[in-house]
Design an enzyme around this catalytic site. Structure first.
Site, PDB file in Angstrom:
ATOM      1  N   SER A   8       0.827  -1.207   0.000  1.00 59.21           N
ATOM      2  CA  SER A   8       0.000   0.000   0.000  1.00 59.21           C
ATOM      3  C   SER A   8       0.860   1.254   0.000  1.00 59.21           C
ATOM      4  O   SER A   8       1.977   1.274   0.531  1.00 59.21           O
ATOM      5  CB  SER A   8      -0.912   0.018   1.224  1.00 59.21           C
ATOM      6  OG  SER A   8      -1.909  -0.971   1.127  1.00 59.21           O
TER       7      SER A   8
HETATM    8  N1  SAH Z   1      -1.438  -4.593   4.107  1.00 66.66           N
HETATM    9  C1  SAH Z   1      -0.661  -4.632   2.875  1.00 66.66           C
HETATM   10  C2  SAH Z   1      -1.540  -4.473   1.655  1.00 66.66           C
HETATM   11  C3  SAH Z   1      -1.456  -5.668   0.787  1.00 66.66           C
HETATM   12  S1  SAH Z   1      -2.508  -5.645  -0.658  1.00 66.66           S
HETATM   13  C4  SAH Z   1       0.446  -3.569   2.926  1.00 66.66           C
HETATM   14  O1  SAH Z   1       0.796  -3.120   3.988  1.00 66.66           O
HETATM   15  O2  SAH Z   1       0.994  -3.199   1.904  1.00 66.66           O
HETATM   16  C5  SAH Z   1      -3.905  -6.565  -0.079  1.00 66.66           C
HETATM   17  C6  SAH Z   1      -3.685  -8.005   0.280  1.00 66.66           C
HETATM   18  O3  SAH Z   1      -4.968  -8.576   0.573  1.00 66.66           O
HETATM   19  C7  SAH Z   1      -3.077  -8.877  -0.806  1.00 66.66           C
HETATM   20  O4  SAH Z   1      -1.910  -9.466  -0.322  1.00 66.66           O
HETATM   21  C8  SAH Z   1      -4.163  -9.939  -1.079  1.00 66.66           C
HETATM   22  O5  SAH Z   1      -3.634 -11.223  -1.366  1.00 66.66           O
HETATM   23  C9  SAH Z   1      -4.937  -9.950   0.236  1.00 66.66           C
HETATM   24  N2  SAH Z   1      -6.306 -10.464   0.157  1.00 66.66           N
HETATM   25  C10 SAH Z   1      -7.222 -10.321  -0.824  1.00 66.66           C
HETATM   26  N3  SAH Z   1      -8.372 -10.948  -0.503  1.00 66.66           N
HETATM   27  C11 SAH Z   1      -8.182 -11.516   0.728  1.00 66.66           C
HETATM   28  C12 SAH Z   1      -9.001 -12.311   1.601  1.00 66.66           C
HETATM   29  N4  SAH Z   1     -10.247 -12.656   1.293  1.00 66.66           N
HETATM   30  N5  SAH Z   1      -8.459 -12.701   2.782  1.00 66.66           N
HETATM   31  C13 SAH Z   1      -7.184 -12.362   3.133  1.00 66.66           C
HETATM   32  N6  SAH Z   1      -6.368 -11.623   2.344  1.00 66.66           N
HETATM   33  C14 SAH Z   1      -6.857 -11.201   1.156  1.00 66.66           C
END
Ligand code: SAH
Length: 204
Positions: free
Chosen positions: A56
């Protein structure tokens, strides 16, 4: 570079000192698998982290962290661990973090990374739509992927007075919401437009 990023976030309107301090402590370059870290790690942008996912944008992490209003010792559930950057920021804010990631390779890589960095979060490979009923209730819940609708299990797992921060909307953009659990039900507040990778269900 980290100090400059914090200054940039403050200029962009982030006023929460605790959040700015936490972001000032987390070495974001260690979350990006790229050797050219100066070009990426401390620029206020999102970047690919593999598995079609992204780390993010720092501004987004700051906004969500500020809306979550974490107090030290609070139990926080994060949906979408990804590379673990937001997880680390929550740890720096003093939260006891439980975080769910649905991509197994990301879950494994991030578990190793956060452990090596000394962050003590509990990481779980699973489906964020279900939350973690066995560990509920949570003081705060943060969703870091775009949810097409409000997952009812997460609302159920929120403690009374608890706050859920969630980007709600389709793949072309979401609105950030805070959902607060009150005696009479829930209240919802909108906090502007954001762009996240989609929250995926088991079948997708
Ligand atoms: N918190 C992260 C953001 C990652 S992007 C940061 O600090 O950068 C969002 C993430 O959500 C991805 O890794 C994706 O695989 C995950 N994701 C999507 N759907 C999901 C679900 N149903 N349960 C758990 N994780 C999920």
């Amino acid at each position: 570079m980290r100090r400059k990023l914090v200054e940039e976030l403050a200029r962009k309107g982030i006023t929460d000192d605790k959040v700015l301090k936490a972001i000032g402590k987390v070495p974001r370059h260690l979350f990006i698998d790229d050797t050219a870290f100066e070009r990426f790690a401390y620029v206020d942008q999102a970047f690919p982290i593999g598995c079609g996912q992204t780390i993010s944008q720092p501004y987004t992490v700051a906004v969500q962290s500020a809306l979550l209003a974490v107090r030290p010792g609070e139990k926080v559930l994060e949906i979408g661990t990804g590379c673990g950057y937001q997880t680390a920021v929550l740890c720096e804010l003093g939260a006891k973090v439980h975080s769910i990631e649905r991509h197994r390779p990301l879950y494994l890589a991030t578990k190793a990374r956060l452990e090596a960095m000394g962050y003590r979060a509990r990481l779980v490979h699973g489906d964020g739509y279900k939350g973690l009923p066995a560990d509920a209730p949570f003081d705060k819940i943060i969703v870091t992927c775009g949810a097409p609708e409000l997952p009812s299990a997460l609302v159920d797992q929120l403690a009374p007075g608890g706050i859920l921060v969630i980007p709600l909307g389709g793949e072309d953009g979401q609105t950030m919401y805070t959902i607060t659990k009150t005696a009479g039900g829930i209240t919802r507040r909108a906090h502007g437009a954001f762009s996240f990778v989609p929250m995926l269900g088991n079948k997708k």
